[in-house]
Design a protein around this motif. Structure first.
Motif, short mmCIF file in Angstrom:
data_model
loop_
_atom_site.label_atom_id
_atom_site.label_comp_id
_atom_site.label_asym_id
_atom_site.label_seq_id
_atom_site.Cartn_x
_atom_site.Cartn_y
_atom_site.Cartn_z
N UNK A 1 -14.47 -65.85 21.67
CA UNK A 1 -13.15 -65.31 21.21
C UNK A 1 -12.96 -64.25 22.22
N UNK A 2 -14.19 -63.29 21.27
CA UNK A 2 -13.91 -61.97 21.69
C UNK A 2 -14.32 -61.94 24.02
N UNK A 3 -14.60 -62.71 23.72
CA UNK A 3 -15.12 -62.90 25.43
C UNK A 3 -13.67 -63.20 26.65
N UNK A 4 -12.79 -64.23 25.42
CA UNK A 4 -11.60 -64.52 25.83
C UNK A 4 -10.85 -64.01 25.37
N UNK A 5 -10.70 -62.61 24.45
CA UNK A 5 -9.84 -61.38 24.92
C UNK A 5 -10.03 -60.37 25.85
N UNK A 6 -11.14 -60.17 26.26
CA UNK A 6 -11.32 -59.27 27.66
C UNK A 6 -11.16 -60.23 28.44
N UNK A 7 -11.24 -61.26 28.55
CA UNK A 7 -10.56 -61.64 30.29
C UNK A 7 -9.37 -61.53 29.83
N UNK A 8 -8.57 -62.28 29.00
CA UNK A 8 -7.27 -61.80 29.12
C UNK A 8 -6.32 -60.53 29.32
N UNK A 9 -7.16 -60.02 28.43
CA UNK A 9 -6.60 -58.10 28.51
C UNK A 9 -7.19 -57.88 29.71
N UNK A 10 -7.72 -58.56 30.83
CA UNK A 10 -8.43 -58.01 32.62
C UNK A 10 -7.06 -59.30 33.16
N UNK A 11 -6.41 -59.82 32.92
CA UNK A 11 -5.34 -60.76 33.43
C UNK A 11 -4.22 -60.25 33.00
N UNK A 12 -4.32 -59.36 31.81
CA UNK A 12 -2.66 -58.45 31.98
C UNK A 12 -1.78 -57.87 32.88
N UNK A 13 -2.27 -58.02 34.13
CA UNK A 13 -1.17 -56.30 34.82
C UNK A 13 -0.55 -57.47 35.48
N UNK A 14 0.55 -56.52 36.88
CA UNK A 14 1.62 -56.52 37.16
C UNK A 14 1.36 -57.65 38.23
N UNK A 15 0.28 -57.49 39.48
CA UNK A 15 -0.27 -58.51 40.21
C UNK A 15 -0.16 -59.67 39.81
N UNK A 16 -1.42 -59.64 38.89
CA UNK A 16 -1.98 -61.03 39.00
C UNK A 16 -0.83 -61.91 38.13
N UNK A 17 0.46 -61.83 37.55
CA UNK A 17 1.51 -62.22 36.57
C UNK A 17 2.45 -62.83 37.70
#
Length: 194
Positions: free
Chosen positions: A24-40
């Motif tokens: 879950x800690x790893x998933x949270x890290x990946x999630x915050x890394x994906x949380x960018x304008x260009x990705x969305x």
């Protein structure tokens, strides 16, 4: 309800639960890394995927925190939750996870514009990887010896930090003064200005 909570408390210290929380800690890290304008902008479905993963991770970490508080006590008991440094770190991470989930709800319902100045509240979330790594940080020395090492090295760490901050601020100021807003660029003679 009480029996489910008791079942969760008994499962809390099993190996598969600890591994699940590390994942879950790893998933949270990946999630915050994906949380960018260009990705969305490129993959709009990731807005919902990151929200769902953040919500699940936040609920799991919150339930773990509540269970540990129930087992150890909040401020009183044999080993109170809020007097343990790792537990304080975990509680802080849960706090920032909740802020991030609430902020994402506000962004998805357009109460707050996407990636406003409030997005800075997500900045501490990558520190959750310390939770993933701390399993490997086992010291086999006595606590008094570790404290002695920290006391001796604290002055050296202070000097290096001061040196680092001085030069980073010096070069930061020089960079801003010399290059400013970068409105002028070097180009080859005869280049079309358009």
């Amino acid at each position: 309800m009480n029996s489910y909570f008791f079942l969760f408390i008994t499962c809390l210290y099993q190996l598969w639960v600890r591994r699940l929380l590390r994942v879950c800690a790893l998933i949270s890290m990946i999630s915050v890394s994906l949380n960018t304008t260009h990705t969305f902008d490129k993959y709009p479905i990731l807005i919902h995927v990151t929200f769902f993963s953040d919500a699940i991770v936040t609920l799991l970490f919150t339930s773990e925190m509540i269970a540990k508080m129930h087992i150890r006590g909040v401020l009183t008991g044999d080993a109170p939750y809020l007097k343990d440094r790792w537990c304080q770190f975990d509680a802080t991470m849960v706090f920032f996870l909740w802020i991030s989930v609430i902020l994402q709800i506000f962004e998805m319902t357009h109460i707050v514009p996407r990636f406003s100045y409030l997005s800075i509240l997500r900045a501490p979330r990558p520190l959750i990887m310390i939770r993933f790594i701390r399993v490997f940080l086992k010291f086999s020395m006595p606590k008094s010896r570790i404290n002695q090492i920290f006391k001796r090295s604290s002055q050296q760490i202070y000097n290096v930090t001061l040196f680092f901050l001085f030069f980073m601020s010096l070069y930061g100021l020089l960079g801003v003064q010399f290059f400013g807003d970068l409105s002028n660029h070097c180009v080859v003679n005869g280049t079309d200005p358009k």
